[in-house]
Design a protein around this motif. Structure first.
Motif, PDB file in Angstrom:
ATOM      1  N   PHE A   1      44.973 -13.001 -32.184  1.00  7.52           N
ATOM      2  CA  PHE A   1      44.673 -11.797 -31.393  1.00  7.52           C
ATOM      3  C   PHE A   1      43.204 -11.692 -31.006  1.00  7.52           C
ATOM      4  CE2 PHE A   1      48.391  -8.935 -33.004  1.00  7.52           C
ATOM      5  CZ  PHE A   1      49.290  -9.803 -32.419  1.00  7.52           C
ATOM      6  N   SER A   2      42.404 -12.718 -31.256  1.00  6.99           N
ATOM      7  CA  SER A   2      40.963 -12.605 -31.018  1.00  6.99           C
ATOM      8  C   SER A   2      40.596 -12.442 -29.549  1.00  6.99           C
ATOM      9  CB  SER A   2      40.228 -13.806 -31.614  1.00  6.99           C
ATOM     10  OG  SER A   2      40.624 -14.991 -30.955  1.00  6.99           O
ATOM     11  N   ASN A   3      41.289 -13.080 -28.637  1.00  6.15           N
ATOM     12  CA  ASN A   3      40.936 -12.972 -27.220  1.00  6.15           C
ATOM     13  C   ASN A   3      41.692 -11.862 -26.521  1.00  6.15           C
ATOM     14  OD1 ASN A   3      39.150 -15.121 -27.397  1.00  6.15           O
ATOM     15  ND2 ASN A   3      40.774 -16.605 -27.059  1.00  6.15           N
ATOM     16  N   LYS A   4      43.001 -11.846 -26.675  1.00  8.66           N
ATOM     17  CA  LYS A   4      43.804 -10.775 -26.105  1.00  8.66           C
ATOM     18  C   LYS A   4      45.157 -10.758 -26.792  1.00  8.66           C
ATOM     19  CE  LYS A   4      45.971 -13.129 -22.207  1.00  8.66           C
ATOM     20  NZ  LYS A   4      46.191 -13.086 -20.785  1.00  8.66           N
ATOM     21  N   VAL A   5      45.877  -9.665 -26.552  1.00  4.82           N
ATOM     22  CA  VAL A   5      47.196  -9.507 -27.150  1.00  4.82           C
ATOM     23  C   VAL A   5      48.225  -9.430 -26.026  1.00  4.82           C
ATOM     24  CG1 VAL A   5      48.659  -8.057 -28.601  1.00  4.82           C
ATOM     25  CG2 VAL A   5      46.221  -8.251 -29.102  1.00  4.82           C
ATOM     26  N   ASN A   6      49.219 -10.280 -26.090  1.00  2.00           N
ATOM     27  CA  ASN A   6      50.355 -10.214 -25.174  1.00  2.00           C
ATOM     28  C   ASN A   6      51.609 -10.592 -25.955  1.00  2.00           C
ATOM     29  OD1 ASN A   6      50.417 -13.072 -25.298  1.00  2.00           O
ATOM     30  ND2 ASN A   6      49.093 -13.247 -23.508  1.00  2.00           N
ATOM     31  N   PHE A   7      52.743 -10.582 -25.296  1.00  2.00           N
ATOM     32  CA  PHE A   7      54.009 -10.814 -25.984  1.00  2.00           C
ATOM     33  C   PHE A   7      54.066 -12.195 -26.629  1.00  2.00           C
ATOM     34  CE2 PHE A   7      58.575 -11.878 -26.170  1.00  2.00           C
ATOM     35  CZ  PHE A   7      58.983 -10.852 -27.007  1.00  2.00           C
ATOM     36  N   VAL A   8      53.570 -13.201 -25.945  1.00  2.00           N
ATOM     37  CA  VAL A   8      53.590 -14.561 -26.505  1.00  2.00           C
ATOM     38  C   VAL A   8      52.730 -14.632 -27.765  1.00  2.00           C
ATOM     39  CG1 VAL A   8      52.966 -16.972 -26.067  1.00  2.00           C
ATOM     40  CG2 VAL A   8      54.087 -15.633 -24.282  1.00  2.00           C
TER      41      VAL A   8
END
Length: 173
Positions: free
Chosen positions: A96-103
């Protein structure tokens, strides 16, 4: 906001997430038969993972596990579970360090469920003196159910506008 106030704000938020981790882990968890535990600590860990570095998240999770064991002991403290908490925090922090998405939610959930399944089963084997294969088989339903719950709840959490705005604002500071 000046740098000193920003540091204080980040420390306060981290302290609140650690406190929530302890509450979810020790007071609001469901223990079934001694070797099965259902808890919502993953929500706190996921928020830590997207707000802080992987190492801060990992150390905070390990610290929260230790503090929770000291404040609300259920059994004798076993350091293996603290290591598991560290590893789970590290995984969420990295994914989750850069961004959070479903994948990324799927990846973090899959990895943490595998860590908890294999590593915690090993710790429980040591504590309970039960064969590893028996421990693994008995924990399959728990991990499958928790994986689904984690994906659903984390997907819903990170779709909330207020959470997205706060995370964006956090990273812009």
């Amino acid at each position: 906001m000046n740098k000193k106030n920003l540091k204080i704000q980040k420390m306060v938020v981290l302290a609140m997430l650690i406190a929530l981790y302890i509450i979810f882990s020790r007071l609001l968890s469901l223990n079934i038969g001694g070797s099965h535990k259902i808890s919502f600590t993953f929500i706190c860990i996921a928020l830590m993972g997207c707000l802080y570095s992987p190492y801060v998240t990992a150390i905070s999770c390990a610290g929260a596990d230790f503090i929770g064991c000291m404040l609300f002991p259920k059994l004798t403290y076993f350091p293996g579970f603290t290591l598991t908490a560290f590893l789970v925090g590290l995984v969420f922090g990295i994914v989750f360090s850069n961004k959070v998405n479903f994948v990324r939610i799927l990846i973090a959930t899959g990895l943490t469920c595998l860590i908890q399944f294999f590593v915690n089963s090993f710790w429980l084997k040591i504590i309970c003196h039960v064969p590893y294969s028996v421990m693994l088989i008995s924990r399959i339903p728990q991990e499958c159910i928790m994986a689904v719950v984690m994906v659903i709840l984390l997907s819903a959490l990170f779709k909330l506008d207020i959470i997205q705005k706060k995370i964006k604002m956090w990273h812009e500071q």
